[in-house]
Design a protein around this motif. Structure first.
Motif, PDB file in Angstrom:
ATOM      1  N   ASP A 331      -7.717  36.053   8.270  1.00 57.44           N
ATOM      2  CA  ASP A 331      -8.547  35.272   8.217  1.00 57.44           C
ATOM      3  C   ASP A 331      -9.480  34.043   7.549  1.00 57.44           C
ATOM      4  OD1 ASP A 331      -8.962  36.113  10.418  1.00 57.44           O
ATOM      5  OD2 ASP A 331     -10.395  38.338  11.067  1.00 57.44           O
ATOM      6  N   GLU A 332     -10.123  33.753   7.427  1.00 56.37           N
ATOM      7  CA  GLU A 332     -10.720  32.763   5.764  1.00 56.37           C
ATOM      8  C   GLU A 332     -10.793  33.905   5.188  1.00 56.37           C
ATOM      9  OE1 GLU A 332     -10.785  29.630   5.555  1.00 56.37           O
ATOM     10  OE2 GLU A 332     -10.096  29.259   7.708  1.00 56.37           O
ATOM     11  N   TYR A 333     -10.727  33.474   4.344  1.00 57.41           N
ATOM     12  CA  TYR A 333     -10.035  34.549   2.823  1.00 57.41           C
ATOM     13  C   TYR A 333     -11.758  33.322   1.983  1.00 57.41           C
ATOM     14  CZ  TYR A 333      -5.835  36.297   3.858  1.00 57.41           C
ATOM     15  OH  TYR A 333      -4.723  37.205   3.969  1.00 57.41           O
ATOM     16  N   GLU A 334     -12.979  33.838   2.729  1.00 57.61           N
ATOM     17  CA  GLU A 334     -13.877  33.626   1.797  1.00 57.61           C
ATOM     18  C   GLU A 334     -14.904  34.741   1.724  1.00 57.61           C
ATOM     19  OE1 GLU A 334     -15.780  30.907   3.924  1.00 57.61           O
ATOM     20  OE2 GLU A 334     -14.173  28.920   3.711  1.00 57.61           O
ATOM     21  N   ASP A 335     -15.455  34.603   0.490  1.00 59.49           N
ATOM     22  CA  ASP A 335     -16.037  35.973   0.509  1.00 59.49           C
ATOM     23  C   ASP A 335     -17.597  35.727   1.078  1.00 59.49           C
ATOM     24  OD1 ASP A 335     -14.851  36.875  -1.499  1.00 59.49           O
ATOM     25  OD2 ASP A 335     -15.868  36.143  -2.819  1.00 59.49           O
ATOM     26  N   ASP A 336     -18.381  37.222   1.817  1.00 57.95           N
ATOM     27  CA  ASP A 336     -18.671  37.384   2.556  1.00 57.95           C
ATOM     28  C   ASP A 336     -19.503  38.906   2.087  1.00 57.95           C
ATOM     29  OD1 ASP A 336     -21.368  37.651   4.924  1.00 57.95           O
ATOM     30  OD2 ASP A 336     -19.864  38.187   5.913  1.00 57.95           O
ATOM     31  N   ILE A 337     -20.233  38.245   1.056  1.00 58.69           N
ATOM     32  CA  ILE A 337     -20.321  40.268   0.140  1.00 58.69           C
ATOM     33  C   ILE A 337     -21.762  40.212   0.324  1.00 58.69           C
ATOM     34  CG2 ILE A 337     -21.468  40.437  -2.293  1.00 58.69           C
ATOM     35  CD1 ILE A 337     -18.844  39.939  -1.968  1.00 58.69           C
ATOM     36  N   TYR A 338     -21.657  41.740   1.252  1.00 56.50           N
ATOM     37  CA  TYR A 338     -22.290  42.357   1.742  1.00 56.50           C
ATOM     38  C   TYR A 338     -23.682  42.816   0.249  1.00 56.50           C
ATOM     39  CZ  TYR A 338     -24.735  46.345   3.657  1.00 56.50           C
ATOM     40  OH  TYR A 338     -26.343  47.289   4.300  1.00 56.50           O
ATOM     41  N   GLU A 339     -25.147  42.656   1.064  1.00 58.55           N
ATOM     42  CA  GLU A 339     -26.332  42.797   0.567  1.00 58.55           C
ATOM     43  C   GLU A 339     -27.594  42.901   1.680  1.00 58.55           C
ATOM     44  OE1 GLU A 339     -27.173  38.488  -1.042  1.00 58.55           O
ATOM     45  OE2 GLU A 339     -25.403  38.948  -2.836  1.00 58.55           O
ATOM     46  N   ASP A 340     -27.897  44.083   0.664  1.00 58.36           N
ATOM     47  CA  ASP A 340     -29.046  44.255   1.170  1.00 58.36           C
ATOM     48  C   ASP A 340     -30.266  44.434   0.540  1.00 58.36           C
ATOM     49  OD1 ASP A 340     -31.230  46.268   2.882  1.00 58.36           O
ATOM     50  OD2 ASP A 340     -29.866  47.954   2.625  1.00 58.36           O
ATOM     51  N   ASP A 341     -31.164  43.076   1.085  1.00 60.67           N
ATOM     52  CA  ASP A 341     -32.492  43.010   0.102  1.00 60.67           C
ATOM     53  C   ASP A 341     -32.825  44.739  -0.240  1.00 60.67           C
ATOM     54  OD1 ASP A 341     -31.066  40.905  -0.796  1.00 60.67           O
ATOM     55  OD2 ASP A 341     -32.580  39.811   0.817  1.00 60.67           O
ATOM     56  N   GLU A 342     -33.192  44.954   0.477  1.00 63.03           N
ATOM     57  CA  GLU A 342     -33.985  46.152   0.488  1.00 63.03           C
ATOM     58  C   GLU A 342     -33.151  47.367  -0.191  1.00 63.03           C
ATOM     59  OE1 GLU A 342     -35.922  46.601   4.556  1.00 63.03           O
ATOM     60  OE2 GLU A 342     -36.945  44.549   4.948  1.00 63.03           O
ATOM     61  N   ASP A 343     -32.070  47.564  -0.185  1.00 64.74           N
ATOM     62  CA  ASP A 343     -32.112  48.588  -1.040  1.00 64.74           C
ATOM     63  C   ASP A 343     -31.573  48.465  -2.458  1.00 64.74           C
ATOM     64  OD1 ASP A 343     -30.523  51.197  -1.208  1.00 64.74           O
ATOM     65  OD2 ASP A 343     -28.790  50.869   0.279  1.00 64.74           O
ATOM     66  N   ASP A 344     -32.119  48.633  -3.352  1.00 62.15           N
ATOM     67  CA  ASP A 344     -31.745  48.432  -4.322  1.00 62.15           C
ATOM     68  C   ASP A 344     -30.937  50.262  -5.019  1.00 62.15           C
ATOM     69  OD1 ASP A 344     -33.895  50.523  -4.559  1.00 62.15           O
ATOM     70  OD2 ASP A 344     -34.531  49.109  -6.346  1.00 62.15           O
ATOM     71  N   THR A 345     -30.191  50.495  -4.280  1.00 56.08           N
ATOM     72  CA  THR A 345     -29.662  51.399  -4.835  1.00 56.08           C
ATOM     73  C   THR A 345     -28.335  52.060  -5.177  1.00 56.08           C
ATOM     74  OG1 THR A 345     -28.737  52.896  -2.004  1.00 56.08           O
ATOM     75  CG2 THR A 345     -30.937  53.266  -3.048  1.00 56.08           C
ATOM     76  N   TRP A 346     -27.509  51.103  -4.844  1.00 60.10           N
ATOM     77  CA  TRP A 346     -26.181  50.516  -5.010  1.00 60.10           C
ATOM     78  C   TRP A 346     -25.390  50.337  -6.541  1.00 60.10           C
ATOM     79  CZ3 TRP A 346     -24.983  46.397  -8.256  1.00 60.10           C
ATOM     80  CH2 TRP A 346     -26.028  45.194  -8.153  1.00 60.10           C
ATOM     81  N   ASP A 347     -27.045  49.968  -7.706  1.00 59.46           N
ATOM     82  CA  ASP A 347     -27.230  50.006  -8.985  1.00 59.46           C
ATOM     83  C   ASP A 347     -26.885  51.310  -9.470  1.00 59.46           C
ATOM     84  OD1 ASP A 347     -29.113  49.835  -8.603  1.00 59.46           O
ATOM     85  OD2 ASP A 347     -30.212  48.511  -9.915  1.00 59.46           O
ATOM     86  N   VAL A 348     -27.402  52.412  -8.875  1.00 59.98           N
ATOM     87  CA  VAL A 348     -27.268  53.827  -9.726  1.00 59.98           C
ATOM     88  C   VAL A 348     -25.395  53.235  -9.386  1.00 59.98           C
ATOM     89  CG1 VAL A 348     -27.725  55.839  -8.538  1.00 59.98           C
ATOM     90  CG2 VAL A 348     -29.606  54.065  -8.837  1.00 59.98           C
ATOM     91  N   ARG A 349     -24.873  54.073  -8.124  1.00 59.89           N
ATOM     92  CA  ARG A 349     -23.512  54.299  -7.951  1.00 59.89           C
ATOM     93  C   ARG A 349     -22.806  53.335  -8.677  1.00 59.89           C
ATOM     94  NH1 ARG A 349     -26.099  53.293  -2.858  1.00 59.89           N
ATOM     95  NH2 ARG A 349     -24.583  51.360  -2.755  1.00 59.89           N
ATOM     96  N   LEU A 350     -23.057  51.822  -9.150  1.00 56.14           N
ATOM     97  CA  LEU A 350     -22.043  51.060 -10.200  1.00 56.14           C
ATOM     98  C   LEU A 350     -22.488  52.329 -11.148  1.00 56.14           C
ATOM     99  CD1 LEU A 350     -20.429  48.863 -10.342  1.00 56.14           C
ATOM    100  CD2 LEU A 350     -22.484  47.796 -10.879  1.00 56.14           C
TER     101      LEU A 350
END
Length: 597
Positions: A331-350
């Motif tokens: 399919d079209e190879y354009e980034d569709d980055i997942y973002e949850d503006d109300e969830d900032d726990t991802w940077d702890v996992r990072l």
């Protein structure tokens, strides 16, 4: 240098006409760039005074030319003249407060310090700049944040490149220490970060009792603080110091680990990320000091990597683990980055991923333990829902496997066996991630980086999974790599990069001495993709295709001699590739010509 030329240009800088002022400034800049001798004292003062005045010009273009001229001229004047110019700029910053010219002044200060630090003959001037800069910071605690960032950048240059010279003036050292300790709690994040970095440079580069005293004060404040926000600031200062000069923190590392090792999920996000950063830094730069606590630090990393309280990965609808990922791959190879503006726990996992990566590189664990434990943890998190974190996990696993290559070659290490056991699950979860997040470009590209590293570690490690991988390989190779409109140009570039990753995987895969039945089926299914891309117009794709094809031909030749594989069905393909190669032998593309030959 002709005094007449310089005097004439300096006079023109005062012209009321904007164009004349700009032309004079531009001509002066050209002149300064060509000079290879220093100014006479009076000449230098006259020039610097005129250039500083350009920073107050009503036109930003003239201001910018003034900054560039000062950056050149400051290396052509003596230390006293340079200090006077900087003092004048610092005084103006204090007096003008938040006016528009203040930014031009602070940028000029940053340009001047940066230029001096790059000039070996002018570095002796740097130390003299500490006095006016420190005085200005002391007297202007409320300066605009962008101005403060520029000023701290200049001070960082001074401390980094002239710390020994600054250390000779105890009064200035005390003043700088007090200023930095006050600014590390600034309300503006950019200012706070810059002050933290400069305080670290102060401790590292200014020798003597004062920097030791500053380090002691930082650590005492850390031990006494009760607020998480203040603790995070102080820990980040210590991280800055540890990264630049690990030996300065060796005495306090054990105490910090003792205090922070029992990190709990009740900690706020910023505190948890900061502690993980501290552990990552200590593991990277002071591994021998944390060896006795390695298992506890490893546990902190794993718990952080799994920390996602707002999502249930065990939900049957949360992740499709089917292996059919080919349908969406083209399919079209354009980034569709997942973002949850109300969830900032991802940077702890990072932060957890980065700590695990540091542990894997540190030598604290044997190659077998790294493969068995860290590898297993990373694979389990391939289903991560946040694109940025998933990309870091895949990249880290590929790096870990790559670093284990030498150990995998040693049968006694047991690394190859561990990787062989992990490979099926790794492939399954990667394909599931591609299917569930079909527009995440990095996932697709890093998938092939992982596959390539696994094959390099053990050439037949993926043979049992090649039938599952085949659809995504053929889909990627058959994707149209031309872009007819500007709107699809970025999409075309992404497709090209992905093809190069797939072709690199194929090149690695055929670097083997024998062919299993499953590998033969895979090569039969993908060989036409090599031929198709040999005629591609995309950059580097044809050369990468021919390189992979050359490896395949060599493999087929060896297999035919060993009577281990029926190669007749490859003959038409090989002849077609040869004809295509013959037509390109005169190409101007050196890489393509090399791969064709």
């Amino acid at each position: 240098m002709s005094n007449t030329t310089l005097d004439g240009l300096l006079v023109k800088l005062r012209e009321p006409d904007l164009d004349l002022r700009a032309m004079a400034a531009s001509d002066l800049l050209d002149l300064l760039k060509k000079l290879d001798i220093s100014f006479m004292k009076d000449e230098g003062k006259q020039c610097m005074t005129a250039l500083v005045k350009l920073l107050y010009d009503s036109q930003s273009h003239v201001q910018n030319l003034g900054m560039d001229c000062l950056g050149q001229a400051v290396c052509l004047v003596d230390a006293e003249t340079a200090k006077e110019a900087v003092s004048s700029i610092c005084c103006e910053i204090q007096q003008r407060g938040t006016s528009a010219e203040t930014t031009a002044l602070s940028v000029a200060l940053r340009v001047m310090s940066g230029r001096i630090s790059e000039d070996a003959d002018a570095k002796k001037v740097l130390g003299s700049l500490a006095v006016p800069i420190a005085s200005m910071l002391s007297n202007s605690p409320d300066m605009p944040s962008d101005v403060a960032v520029d000023v701290f950048a200049a001070l960082s240059d001074v401390l980094t490149h002239a710390g020994a010279q600054v250390a000779t003036d105890s009064e200035v050292v005390n003043q700088i220490q007090e200023v930095l300790l006050s600014f590390i709690s600034h309300s503006n994040l950019s200012v706070r970060r810059r002050a933290i970095a400069v305080l670290g440079a102060f401790v590292v580069h200014v020798p003597g009792e004062q920097s030791e005293k500053a380090l002691a004060i930082i650590f005492q404040r850390y031990e006494a603080c009760t607020r998480a926000s203040e603790k995070c600031i102080l820990l980040r200062v210590l991280v800055t110091i540890a990264r630049q000069c690990p030996e300065r923190v060796t005495k306090i590392v054990p105490s910090i680990i003792d205090r922070e090792i029992n990190l709990t999920e009740e900690c706020d996000r910023e505190e948890r990320m900061t502690v993980l950063l501290v552990f990552e830094t200590f593991v990277q730069h002071c591994a021998e000091l944390v060896a006795s606590r390695r298992n506890e630090i490893y546990t902190c990393a794993v718990e952080a990597l799994k920390y996602d309280p707002n999502y249930n990965y065990d939900d049957e609808d949360g992740m499709d683990t089917g292996s059919e990922a080919g349908d969406d791959f083209g399919d079209e190879y354009e980034d569709d980055i997942y973002e949850d503006d109300e969830d900032d726990t991802w940077d702890v996992r990072l932060s957890g991923v980065k700590l695990l990566a540091a542990i894997a590189r540190s030598g604290l664990y044997s190659p077998h333990d790294i493969a068995q434990h860290i590898g297993t943890v990373l694979i389990a998190r391939f289903r991560e829902r946040e694109d940025v974190v998933r990309a870091e996990i895949l990249a880290t696993y590929a790096t870990v496997v790559g670093a284990l290559g030498e150990s995998a070659a040693d049968s006694a290490s047991g690394v190859a066996e561990v990787l062989q056991q992990q490979a099926p699950e790794a492939v399954t979860l990667i394909l599931a991630a591609i299917k569930n997040y079909p527009r995440s470009t990095e996932t697709k590209q890093l998938a092939f980086a992982v596959f390539a590293q696994l094959v390099l570690a053990k050439y037949d490690i993926l043979d049992g999974s090649l039938s599952d991988i085949t659809p995504i390989v053929t889909a990627a190779l058959s994707a149209d790599d031309t872009s007819g409109t500007l709107q699809t140009a970025s999409s075309s570039l992404v497709k090209t990069n992905l093809k190069l990753d797939v072709l690199e995987f194929l090149r690695v895969l055929v670097q083997r001495s024998s062919v299993s039945d499953s590998a033969a089926e895979f090569l039969i299914a993908t060989k036409d993709g090599l031929r198709e891309n040999a005629s591609s117009k995309a950059f580097q794709v044809p050369s990468a295709s021919f390189t992979a094809a050359a490896g395949l031909v060599k493999l087929l030749s060896n297999a035919a001699h060993q009577s281990s594989m029926e190669v007749a069905q490859f003959v038409p393909w090989a002849e077609d590739m040869a004809q295509c190669a013959a037509s390109l032998t005169g190409t101007d593309d050196q890489d393509l010509r090399s791969s064709v030959n």
